[in-house]
Write a protein that holds these residues in place. Structure first.
Motif, PDB file in Angstrom:
ATOM      1  N   GLU A 147       0.823  -1.210   0.000  1.00  0.00           N
ATOM      2  CA  GLU A 147       0.000   0.000   0.000  1.00  0.00           C
ATOM      3  C   GLU A 147       0.856   1.259   0.000  1.00  0.00           C
ATOM      4  N   THR A 148       1.960   1.259   0.745  1.00  0.00           N
ATOM      5  CA  THR A 148       2.831   2.439   0.742  1.00  0.00           C
ATOM      6  C   THR A 148       3.506   2.609  -0.620  1.00  0.00           C
ATOM      7  N   ILE A 149       3.896   1.498  -1.230  1.00  0.00           N
ATOM      8  CA  ILE A 149       4.497   1.574  -2.562  1.00  0.00           C
ATOM      9  C   ILE A 149       3.475   2.084  -3.564  1.00  0.00           C
ATOM     10  N   TYR A 150       2.272   1.542  -3.499  1.00  0.00           N
ATOM     11  CA  TYR A 150       1.228   1.956  -4.443  1.00  0.00           C
ATOM     12  C   TYR A 150       0.824   3.409  -4.235  1.00  0.00           C
ATOM     13  N   SER A 151       0.868   3.891  -2.993  1.00  0.00           N
ATOM     14  CA  SER A 151       0.531   5.305  -2.767  1.00  0.00           C
ATOM     15  C   SER A 151       1.588   6.220  -3.392  1.00  0.00           C
ATOM     16  N   MET A 185       8.504   3.024 -12.362  1.00  0.00           N
ATOM     17  CA  MET A 185       9.137   1.705 -12.392  1.00  0.00           C
ATOM     18  C   MET A 185      10.373   1.675 -11.499  1.00  0.00           C
ATOM     19  N   ILE A 186      11.141   2.746 -11.489  1.00  0.00           N
ATOM     20  CA  ILE A 186      12.324   2.813 -10.634  1.00  0.00           C
ATOM     21  C   ILE A 186      11.918   2.832  -9.163  1.00  0.00           C
ATOM     22  N   GLU A 214      11.835   0.234  -4.002  1.00  0.00           N
ATOM     23  CA  GLU A 214      11.122  -0.056  -2.758  1.00  0.00           C
ATOM     24  C   GLU A 214      11.049  -1.557  -2.484  1.00  0.00           C
ATOM     25  N   ILE A 215      10.878  -2.362  -3.534  1.00  0.00           N
ATOM     26  CA  ILE A 215      10.867  -3.817  -3.357  1.00  0.00           C
ATOM     27  C   ILE A 215      12.234  -4.293  -2.884  1.00  0.00           C
TER      28      ILE A 215
END
Length: 187
Positions: free
Chosen positions: A25-29, A138-139, A144-145
């Motif tokens: 969720e934090t990545i998607y935000s 994308m970066i 983040e992953i």
């Protein structure tokens, strides 16, 4: 041969790690914010191109100067806020806003004083910016992953704990007690 198998196993494990819902969720935000900025810039350029086609030259040129002024003032404010908060993300958004304001500042010159090819290249600058934001997303996603997967490893914590305690810091009681005993016998 064993080294290759170990690398394959570690890569396979790295790809099969499940990302928790909160992290996703934090990545998607973050991705949503960047894509929303890209959409707003895209809409801004659509309105600029429509303004060029529908408005008179003098009105369109004065509108572009007003937009450029607003964008430059917004850039300065954003840089100040980023500096005070020491926020790199806000500083990057400030640089992006600065580039947008420079593009807007040069638009009257491009639209009214250059040839059709240059005008077409500038008209497609919203596409260039959209491509930039897609690459940026994308970066951000891959970074983040990787940050999450690297945070799962306990090796860094174990090494940090080992750095705090050294075998040289331990007291050698046997050695000191024998030296003290020899000193007592001599006295």
């Amino acid at each position: 041969m064993e080294e290759k198998n170990e690398n394959d196993i570690s890569q396979e494990l790295a790809t099969k790690i499940e990302i928790p819902k909160e992290v996703r969720e934090t990545i998607y935000s973050k991705l949503f914010k960047n894509l929303l900025i890209a959409i707003c810039i895209f809409i801004y350029f659509i309105f600029l191109n429509l303004g060029y086609m529908r408005l008179t030259a003098s009105v369109f040129e004065s509108d572009l100067h007003v937009f450029a002024g607003i964008l430059i003032v917004s850039t300065v404010i954003l840089f100040e806020v980023a500096y005070r908060k020491d926020d790199d993300v806000l500083a990057l958004h400030g640089i992006e806003l600065f580039i947008l304001s420079v593009i807007t500042l040069f638009l009257p010159y491009v639209y009214f004083h250059r040839d059709v090819i240059t005008m077409a290249l500038y008209a497609f600058s919203s596409m260039y910016i959209a491509i930039y934001y897609v690459i940026k997303c994308m970066i951000i996603y891959t970074r983040e992953i990787k940050k999450y997967k690297n945070g799962l490893s306990d090796i860094k914590e174990i090494l940090d704990e080992d750095k705090d305690e050294s075998y040289l810091d331990e007291k050698s009681e046997r050695k000191f007690s024998s030296v003290q005993d020899n000193n007592k016998k001599e006295n």
